[in-house]
Design an enzyme around this catalytic site. Structure first.
Site, short mmCIF file in Angstrom:
data_model
loop_
_atom_site.label_atom_id
_atom_site.label_comp_id
_atom_site.label_asym_id
_atom_site.label_seq_id
_atom_site.Cartn_x
_atom_site.Cartn_y
_atom_site.Cartn_z
N ASP A 1 4.02 -4.82 3.81
CA ASP A 1 5.45 -5.15 3.75
C ASP A 1 5.71 -6.57 4.22
O ASP A 1 6.62 -7.24 3.71
CB ASP A 1 6.28 -4.15 4.56
CG ASP A 1 5.78 -3.91 5.97
OD1 ASP A 1 4.76 -4.51 6.37
OD2 ASP A 1 6.42 -3.11 6.69
N HIS B 1 0.83 -1.20 0.00
CA HIS B 1 0.00 0.00 0.00
C HIS B 1 0.87 1.26 0.00
O HIS B 1 2.08 1.19 0.25
CB HIS B 1 -0.91 0.00 1.23
CG HIS B 1 -0.15 -0.06 2.52
ND1 HIS B 1 0.50 1.03 3.05
CD2 HIS B 1 0.11 -1.10 3.36
CE1 HIS B 1 1.10 0.67 4.18
NE2 HIS B 1 0.89 -0.61 4.37
#
Length: 395
Positions: free
Chosen positions: A298, A34
């Site tokens: 992540d 994102h």
């Protein structure tokens, strides 16, 4: 020796066989993190008596700038696809899949990308049916919950903790925070981060975690990085205490080690990423959709990259190991001789994020070619598609 010679001859043959000017792009699958969000924790005040910057959204939400930056990236990808005559006009429903985790920041990132990359095409962002829970596809947990396996994972995490040396980074961070005047020092006697030990936390259904200075430091540095990306005045980014790239690189080691210890695991990553990697290989096997965007976190980037067994790589001009808005772009190409894989990490630099730069084909984001163990690349970055598909251990 003979094996090395054969490998070299194969590589030379591959280089000669591929004329990149004749290659046709057949399929693209992008795994994305994102874009810029607000800090994940609202409890930062206990770590410093200084006044923390105010954000215009709740913890962990995509910011307006993050949506704008993702729109730029979507437009850039669209320009690239158009330059390869990949999709003409608005795609058919079965040609494009945009799928995101159920978190607001991932859904909004996917929406911003879709609206820019496929403008006026009314593409729907797909997601897990129950939006109130973390999508199991993206949930970075251990699926093998046997004690034997968890002990193996715990042992590797503990070894990584022992090898970790963040003393200098912790001292610098404590100085920036003026930690000795904080509530956590006064009430819990945590006044020097480097003097406390971390503990591994492995609980069924939860992400592998570390409790202690690493977790605390990661949350704090993450908030600094996000405020830097957001373009806040330098006086509000860590109160103006970070003045050099050396300081950024030093304290960002805390975030890198947090990711390394929790998700960059020899056996653990393959288990954590299993649902997502299997899903990706299913798309590769089908050859459909032509274009796929998967928007996660992540932790997904880290575990998937390790599960695929990519060779070590470096991302220049970035503080983070898995940059905000960054994308691992799997590309299937073909010519009259066969089919090939090329994988690139496409990501904005820290300065591009800070400045809010629009990325285009003429002013692109950074790109780093990735190489898989077991799928040797040519000089131009391609490896045989058949070799790539042999790496699928999830079928």
């Amino acid at each position: 020796m003979a094996g090395n010679i054969i490998a070299l001859l194969c590589l030379v043959a591959l280089c000669k066989a591929i004329d990149i000017d004749t290659l046709k792009l057949e399929q693209v699958l992008i795994l994305s993190r994102h874009n810029v969000r607000t800090p994940l924790t609202a409890k930062l005040e206990s770590y410093s008596s200084k006044v923390w910057p105010k954000w215009n959204a709740s913890a962990g939400f995509l910011t307006e700038k993050g949506a704008r930056l993702e729109g730029y990236m979507g437009k850039y990808i669209a320009e690239w696809l158009d330059s390869e005559d990949f999709i003409e006009g608005c795609p058919n429903e079965d040609e494009v899949l945009i799928y995101a985790n159920t978190k607001r920041r991932t859904l909004d990132t996917a929406k911003a990308f879709a609206e820019s990359a496929f403008q006026n095409c009314n593409l729907t962002v797909q997601h897990y049916e129950n939006i109130e829970v973390f999508d199991p596809l993206f949930l970075p947990i251990l699926h093998n919950t046997t004690e034997a396996f968890k002990n193996q994972v715990r042992e590797e995490m503990e070894n990584k903790l022992r090898e970790m040396n963040l003393t200098e980074a912790y001292i610098e961070l404590s100085k920036i925070l003026n930690l000795r005047t904080s509530d956590i020092c006064k009430k819990l006697y945590l006044c020097e981060l480097h003097l406390r030990r971390d503990e591994i936390v492995l609980e069924d259904g939860e992400e592998p975690n570390v409790s202690g200075p690493l977790d605390i430091g990661n949350s704090i540095v993450d908030s600094f990085i996000m405020s830097y990306y957001e373009g806040m005045p330098t006086s509000e980014v860590a109160w103006g205490e970070i003045e050099t790239d050396h300081q950024w690189n030093l304290i960002s080691q805390i975030c890198k080690e947090n990711q390394n210890i929790r998700f960059n695991l020899t056996k653990g990553a393959k288990d954590i990423a299993r649902p997502l990697v299997k899903y990706m290989f299913d798309i590769f096997k089908e050859g459909n959709p032509k274009f796929t965007l998967l928007v996660g976190h992540d932790s997904n980037m880290n575990s998937v990259i390790r599960a695929f067994d990519f060779k070590p790589f470096v991302l220049p001009e970035q503080f983070e190991p898995f940059p905000i808005g960054g994308k691992v772009v799997f590309q299937k190409w073909s010519d009259i001789s066969g089919q090939y894989l090329k994988v690139e990490y496409v990501y904005p630099t820290t300065k591009q994020l800070r400045n809010g730069d629009r990325v285009t084909l003429l002013q692109p984001p950074k790109k780093v070619v990735l190489e898989l163990n077991g799928c040797e690349i040519s000089q131009s970055g391609y490896c045989p598609w058949t070799d790539f598909m042999k790496l699928n251990v999830y079928s």
